[in-house]
Write an enzyme that holds these catalytic residues in place. Structure first.
Site, PDB file in Angstrom:
ATOM      1  CE  LYS A 207      -3.633  -2.399   2.596  1.00 11.95           C
ATOM      2  NZ  LYS A 207      -4.264  -2.563   3.925  1.00 11.95           N
ATOM      3  N   GLY A 309     -12.303  -5.091   5.357  1.00 13.67           N
ATOM      4  CA  GLY A 309     -13.627  -5.690   5.517  1.00 13.67           C
ATOM      5  C   GLY A 309     -14.371  -5.721   4.206  1.00 13.67           C
TER       6      GLY A 309
END
Length: 441
Positions: A207, A309
């Site tokens: 990331k 999630g």
């Protein structure tokens, strides 16, 4: 409304299933926002007959032939939530070169070989969107590549892995060790059965490469990122941080640097660090993510929210789907990759940081002078020293003491060399902890 925009969905796991649900539940609103309905043309999965509960989708849409699905003439946009490098890279290159826009959450692929995807998008005149690849539902990548395009970003500091943030927050709150906090994170579903990618920093490094590429208009890969995980962080480290008015976080730090000759470079690193409780990132707890951006004109900006999630990630995926669908209807494409700066990537040894070093030393006269001499020889200035009992040393070697030293800012190479030299001193029983200190303490 115009004719439907048809999607090929690659993957129907946790994120893919939530993408399907949101497409179904919000179909009318999405159509109104786009100016055309969204339809799923097919869903590529490993096993067609798997029980997927009450997923609102026609079973006939499932296929085990992703490449065949991508090549269909009635597919306009490809949404990839499978992950990994191959075969995902081949699928997305095929789609982009054929002029089909791609929405992906695949941070590993973007960090390792984003250049190939961007080149394929330029070749095919297609859009490549990947908001969901970093920080889940937090609107972060689009502000970096669009909203802040008129500004100059100098530094990006972030907490971009929810698993490690949960573990470190639990250690801070309860005094637990790493193993106990990891066990709790696993039981609550925050950590995978194999947590290596998270706790060793691989996820955050991927990331970080994506963030740095966008912030500094330079192609940065995961291999360019200095990476350290949190497995060596102890309860004693957390307690020592508290004593200093700090907390420990796994940080992504991407910074622009200009040397004395005016040459610019960028350094990108992921590692645990102490930050003062007054820093905006210090209060980010549980499995939340946050990214702190420092720009010349905009000043300091903070992006905060749930970074992982199924539903949060699916939200980011659908935001990108709306964008590429609108572009398709309007007959336009998003701005292509901006890598014009092509800055050199600075090695970790040149990064300016501070160290917090804990030493078990012999408790006798002259020890502090000898230790201070090592710092002086490596041109590292000491900011603070704290001395106390070490709780007993190795049998037969006499009583020990603990020295806790915090340095001033110095190049990481000089700091690391200082630690190596300290380990070679006869009076140093052990270097029990080394942590960087960030955030202007």
């Amino acid at each position: 409304m115009t004719s439907p925009v048809r999607l090929a969905l690659l993957g129907c796991g946790t994120v893919g299933s939530d993408v399907v649900r949101l497409l179904h539940e919000q179909s009318a609103d999405l159509a109104a926002r786009i100016g055309a309905p969204l339809e799923i043309a097919g869903i590529a999965v490993r096993r067609v007959g798997r029980d997927r509960g009450d997923l609102p989708v026609d079973p006939a849409l499932f296929t085990t032939d992703p490449l065949g699905l991508i090549k269909r003439d009635d597919v306009h946009v490809v949404v990839e939530v499978v992950g990994g490098i191959e075969p995902a890279r081949g699928w997305l290159v095929e789609a982009l070169r054929a002029g089909k826009s791609v929405v992906t959450a695949n941070k590993a692929l973007l960090a390792e070989d984003g250049a190939t995807l961007h080149d394929a998008a330029a070749e095919g005149g297609a859009d490549l969107y990947y908001e969901a690849s970093v920080a889940g539902a937090i609107p972060l990548l689009r502000p970096l590549r669009e909203s802040l395009h008129g500004d100059r970003i100098n530094r990006v500091t972030g907490i971009i892995n929810g698993t490690t943030n949960f573990i470190l927050s639990a250690m801070d709150a309860t005094g637990a060790g790493f193993a106990e906090a990891l066990e709790e994170a696993t039981a609550l579903g925050y950590a995978e059965a194999d947590p290596t990618a998270d706790v060793e920093g691989f996820d955050a490094a991927a990331k970080a490469a994506i963030l740095a590429s966008l912030a500094f208009h330079t192609r940065v890969t995961a291999a360019d990122v200095h990476r350290e995980g949190i497995t060596e962080v102890t309860a004693a480290d957390v307690a020592s941080a508290k004593a200093m008015g700090c907390t420990i976080k796994l940080l992504c730090i991407a910074a622009r640097n200009t040397d004395a000759a005016g040459r610019e470079s960028v350094g990108v690193r992921v590692h645990p660090a102490m930050i003062p409780l007054t820093h905006p990132l210090a209060s980010v707890g549980d499995a939340f993510n946050a990214v702190f951006v420092e720009a010349e004109a905009a000043g300091q900006l903070m992006f905060y929210g749930r970074g992982a999630g199924g539903a949060p990630t699916a939200s980011a995926v659908l935001g990108d789907v709306v964008a590429v669908a609108r572009n398709r209807i309007a007959g336009v494409h998003a701005a292509s990759e901006s890598a014009y700066a092509d800055l050199a990537v600075r090695p970790m040894g040149e990064a300016l940081t501070r160290y917090h070093i804990s030493l078990d030393v012999a408790d006798r006269p002259g020890v502090l002078e000898a230790v201070a001499g090592v710092f002086a020889r490596h041109e590292v200035s000491i900011a603070t020293v704290r001395q106390g009992p070490a709780g007993g040393g190795p049998a037969g070697r006499g009583s020990d003491a603990e020295l806790v030293i915090v340095t001033h800012v110095a190049p990481d190479a000089a700091l690391a060399a200082t630690v190596r030299a300290l380990r070679g001193l006869e009076i140093v029983r052990s270097v029990t902890s080394v942590l960087r200190v960030e955030g202007g303490l």
